[in-house]
Design a protein around this motif. Sequence first.
Motif, PDB file in Angstrom:
ATOM      1  N   GLY A 187     -29.031 -26.655  -2.010  1.00  0.00           N
ATOM      2  CA  GLY A 187     -28.251 -26.563  -0.687  1.00  0.00           C
ATOM      3  C   GLY A 187     -29.095 -25.401   0.180  1.00  0.00           C
ATOM      4  N   VAL A 188     -30.177 -25.182  -0.287  1.00  0.00           N
ATOM      5  CA  VAL A 188     -31.031 -23.914   0.313  1.00  0.00           C
ATOM      6  C   VAL A 188     -31.172 -24.252   1.828  1.00  0.00           C
ATOM      7  N   ASN A 189     -31.326 -25.554   2.061  1.00  0.00           N
ATOM      8  CA  ASN A 189     -31.659 -26.052   3.714  1.00  0.00           C
ATOM      9  C   ASN A 189     -30.271 -26.301   4.434  1.00  0.00           C
ATOM     10  N   LEU A 190     -29.268 -26.097   3.667  1.00  0.00           N
ATOM     11  CA  LEU A 190     -28.120 -26.563   4.621  1.00  0.00           C
ATOM     12  C   LEU A 190     -27.216 -25.477   5.063  1.00  0.00           C
ATOM     13  N   PRO A 191     -26.576 -25.505   6.287  1.00  0.00           N
ATOM     14  CA  PRO A 191     -25.894 -24.380   6.995  1.00  0.00           C
ATOM     15  C   PRO A 191     -25.099 -23.637   6.304  1.00  0.00           C
ATOM     16  N   GLU A 192     -25.236 -22.245   6.260  1.00  0.00           N
ATOM     17  CA  GLU A 192     -24.556 -21.402   5.603  1.00  0.00           C
ATOM     18  C   GLU A 192     -22.795 -21.863   5.745  1.00  0.00           C
ATOM     19  N   GLU A 193     -22.403 -21.895   7.014  1.00  0.00           N
ATOM     20  CA  GLU A 193     -20.956 -22.400   7.244  1.00  0.00           C
ATOM     21  C   GLU A 193     -20.645 -23.440   6.484  1.00  0.00           C
ATOM     22  N   HIS A 194     -21.498 -24.390   6.072  1.00  0.00           N
ATOM     23  CA  HIS A 194     -20.873 -25.638   5.041  1.00  0.00           C
ATOM     24  C   HIS A 194     -21.372 -25.338   3.705  1.00  0.00           C
ATOM     25  N   ILE A 202     -26.979 -35.192   8.688  1.00  0.00           N
ATOM     26  CA  ILE A 202     -25.598 -34.987   8.704  1.00  0.00           C
ATOM     27  C   ILE A 202     -25.322 -33.545   9.478  1.00  0.00           C
ATOM     28  N   ALA A 203     -26.207 -32.529   9.083  1.00  0.00           N
ATOM     29  CA  ALA A 203     -26.106 -31.512   9.547  1.00  0.00           C
ATOM     30  C   ALA A 203     -26.634 -31.343  10.870  1.00  0.00           C
ATOM     31  N   ARG A 204     -27.426 -32.045  11.200  1.00  0.00           N
ATOM     32  CA  ARG A 204     -28.068 -32.382  12.687  1.00  0.00           C
ATOM     33  C   ARG A 204     -27.015 -32.727  13.538  1.00  0.00           C
ATOM     34  N   PHE A 205     -26.750 -33.988  13.166  1.00  0.00           N
ATOM     35  CA  PHE A 205     -26.110 -35.140  14.104  1.00  0.00           C
ATOM     36  C   PHE A 205     -24.897 -35.585  13.697  1.00  0.00           C
ATOM     37  N   GLY A 206     -24.069 -35.245  12.494  1.00  0.00           N
ATOM     38  CA  GLY A 206     -22.921 -35.788  12.070  1.00  0.00           C
ATOM     39  C   GLY A 206     -21.638 -34.999  12.877  1.00  0.00           C
ATOM     40  N   VAL A 248     -19.717 -55.637   4.799  1.00  0.00           N
ATOM     41  CA  VAL A 248     -18.937 -54.259   4.213  1.00  0.00           C
ATOM     42  C   VAL A 248     -18.244 -53.728   5.455  1.00  0.00           C
ATOM     43  N   ARG A 249     -17.024 -53.510   5.470  1.00  0.00           N
ATOM     44  CA  ARG A 249     -16.328 -53.026   6.376  1.00  0.00           C
ATOM     45  C   ARG A 249     -16.123 -51.564   6.437  1.00  0.00           C
ATOM     46  N   LEU A 250     -16.557 -50.972   7.532  1.00  0.00           N
ATOM     47  CA  LEU A 250     -16.563 -49.298   7.672  1.00  0.00           C
ATOM     48  C   LEU A 250     -15.630 -49.041   8.759  1.00  0.00           C
ATOM     49  N   PRO A 251     -15.041 -47.857   8.758  1.00  0.00           N
ATOM     50  CA  PRO A 251     -14.195 -47.259   9.714  1.00  0.00           C
ATOM     51  C   PRO A 251     -15.111 -46.937  10.793  1.00  0.00           C
ATOM     52  N   ALA A 252     -14.666 -46.767  11.952  1.00  0.00           N
ATOM     53  CA  ALA A 252     -15.606 -46.390  13.166  1.00  0.00           C
ATOM     54  C   ALA A 252     -16.311 -45.232  12.886  1.00  0.00           C
ATOM     55  N   ASP A 253     -15.627 -44.020  12.205  1.00  0.00           N
ATOM     56  CA  ASP A 253     -16.350 -42.679  12.129  1.00  0.00           C
ATOM     57  C   ASP A 253     -17.428 -42.659  10.914  1.00  0.00           C
ATOM     58  N   ALA A 254     -17.747 -43.932  10.377  1.00  0.00           N
ATOM     59  CA  ALA A 254     -18.817 -43.888   9.496  1.00  0.00           C
ATOM     60  C   ALA A 254     -20.179 -43.895   9.944  1.00  0.00           C
ATOM     61  N   LEU A 255     -20.252 -44.229  11.469  1.00  0.00           N
ATOM     62  CA  LEU A 255     -21.417 -44.004  12.075  1.00  0.00           C
ATOM     63  C   LEU A 255     -21.861 -42.483  12.353  1.00  0.00           C
ATOM     64  N   VAL A 256     -23.103 -42.236  11.979  1.00  0.00           N
ATOM     65  CA  VAL A 256     -23.527 -40.740  12.113  1.00  0.00           C
ATOM     66  C   VAL A 256     -24.177 -40.551  13.451  1.00  0.00           C
ATOM     67  N   GLY A 257     -23.554 -39.524  14.043  1.00  0.00           N
ATOM     68  CA  GLY A 257     -24.202 -39.138  15.391  1.00  0.00           C
ATOM     69  C   GLY A 257     -23.992 -40.168  16.515  1.00  0.00           C
ATOM     70  N   GLU A 295     -18.172 -32.893  13.097  1.00  0.00           N
ATOM     71  CA  GLU A 295     -17.650 -31.776  12.568  1.00  0.00           C
ATOM     72  C   GLU A 295     -16.955 -32.419  11.065  1.00  0.00           C
ATOM     73  N   GLU A 296     -16.167 -33.581  11.307  1.00  0.00           N
ATOM     74  CA  GLU A 296     -15.480 -33.868  10.241  1.00  0.00           C
ATOM     75  C   GLU A 296     -16.436 -34.408   8.987  1.00  0.00           C
ATOM     76  N   GLN A 297     -17.513 -35.129   9.378  1.00  0.00           N
ATOM     77  CA  GLN A 297     -18.545 -35.334   8.571  1.00  0.00           C
ATOM     78  C   GLN A 297     -19.281 -34.335   7.861  1.00  0.00           C
ATOM     79  N   LYS A 298     -19.598 -33.238   8.634  1.00  0.00           N
ATOM     80  CA  LYS A 298     -20.154 -32.077   7.890  1.00  0.00           C
ATOM     81  C   LYS A 298     -19.163 -31.375   7.057  1.00  0.00           C
TER      82      LYS A 298
END
Length: 396
Positions: free
Chosen positions: A53-60, A98-102, A227-236, A104-107
């Motif tokens: 995870g060296v490239n991912l945000p520290e807050e996550h 996900i870090a750039r466009f997800g 495949v049925r997905l909830p609305a919040d399955a869309l990223v960004g 807050e819940e997805q992050k």
Amino acid sequence: MATVLESEEHKALRAAVSALGNRYGRAYLDKVIAEKSHPTELWAEAAKLGYLGVNLPEEHGGGGGGIAELSIVLEELGAAGCPLLMMVVSPAICGTVIARFGTEEQKREWLPGLADGTRTMAFGITEPDAGSNSHRITTTARRATDGPAGQPEGRADWILTGRKVFISGVDIADATLVVGRTADARTGKLKPCLFIVPRDAPGFGRRQIDMELHGAEKQFELTLDDVRLPADALVGDEDAGLLQLFAGLNPERIMTAAFAIGMGRYALSKALVYARERTVWREPIGAHQAIAHPLAQAHIDLELARLMMQKAALLYDSGDDVGAGEAANMAKYAAAEACVKAVDQSVHTLGGNGLTGEFGLASLITASRVARIAPVSREMILNYVSHQTLGLPKSY
């Protein structure tokens, strides 16, 4: 001013990952492949040390670095003979998107697990008839019409239908980031969008593809049958799908370059040891220019490819997506060519021994070709450079 020399922090990271890789080495990876297992021990230790995870945000839960740091990790593991292909997919592509466009819940849901290695994501873009051409992808997403009465259009479920091929690591992934296309309400044209599809989603099927290339990571064909997905399955943002897609594809090309450079370095290291020790006519074969010069050229090519990879990572991490697109493609091209040549020359240096199981080079003859083909062929990179950089007309 940017420098072509690595910082002390990068040098320390490179040394630390090299030490980890050398504790496992090629023998570990060969054992994993023979047992048809997964490199779970190496993955877990790399995660514990903060490398995944060296490239991912520290807050996550990440290290707060970028693709420059993650590419060092993959290159050094590859140079030790035990690269982790899923690093290209899970933290580099999916984690970055996900870090750039997800949301807050997805992050919150995905990034800590991707950083500490407890969760893994696959990436599904390639299709049987479209390859990775986002304009020809036929996997479609439409809004469900059978939701609760009065439900806002933007909160309706998604229904995904389509097929994907050559998708790595689906069997171990908790979810797959799938590239589909939705209809633009204004124009009626299809536009790419990204969806998080859980591995146990009803209608989400997979079939392992029988590959001549033997690796720890398996390849799969995926079917999405309504495949049925909830609305919040869309990223960004639904209207910024192409931008978001390439925000993941550029790191993929940079990481593929790191994978190839690491493999080339590993093969070259084996050849150098042999050339120093193998004695014919009273002197080591490495003393002969017919052996020494091609090995020197292979080293030069790998070093040049690494410089372009570092440039691409620097541009990407600084937010220059356009510049990174050109550099990432060129880095991937240069690294693939350098890797193939390094492997070939290493095998030739060992002669018949290069084809034996004892030295572990023969399997790299096939493996080294992967970077020439995936995630985009060298011919399509040449098309990109000729059109985008040189301004030449398209032939298609």
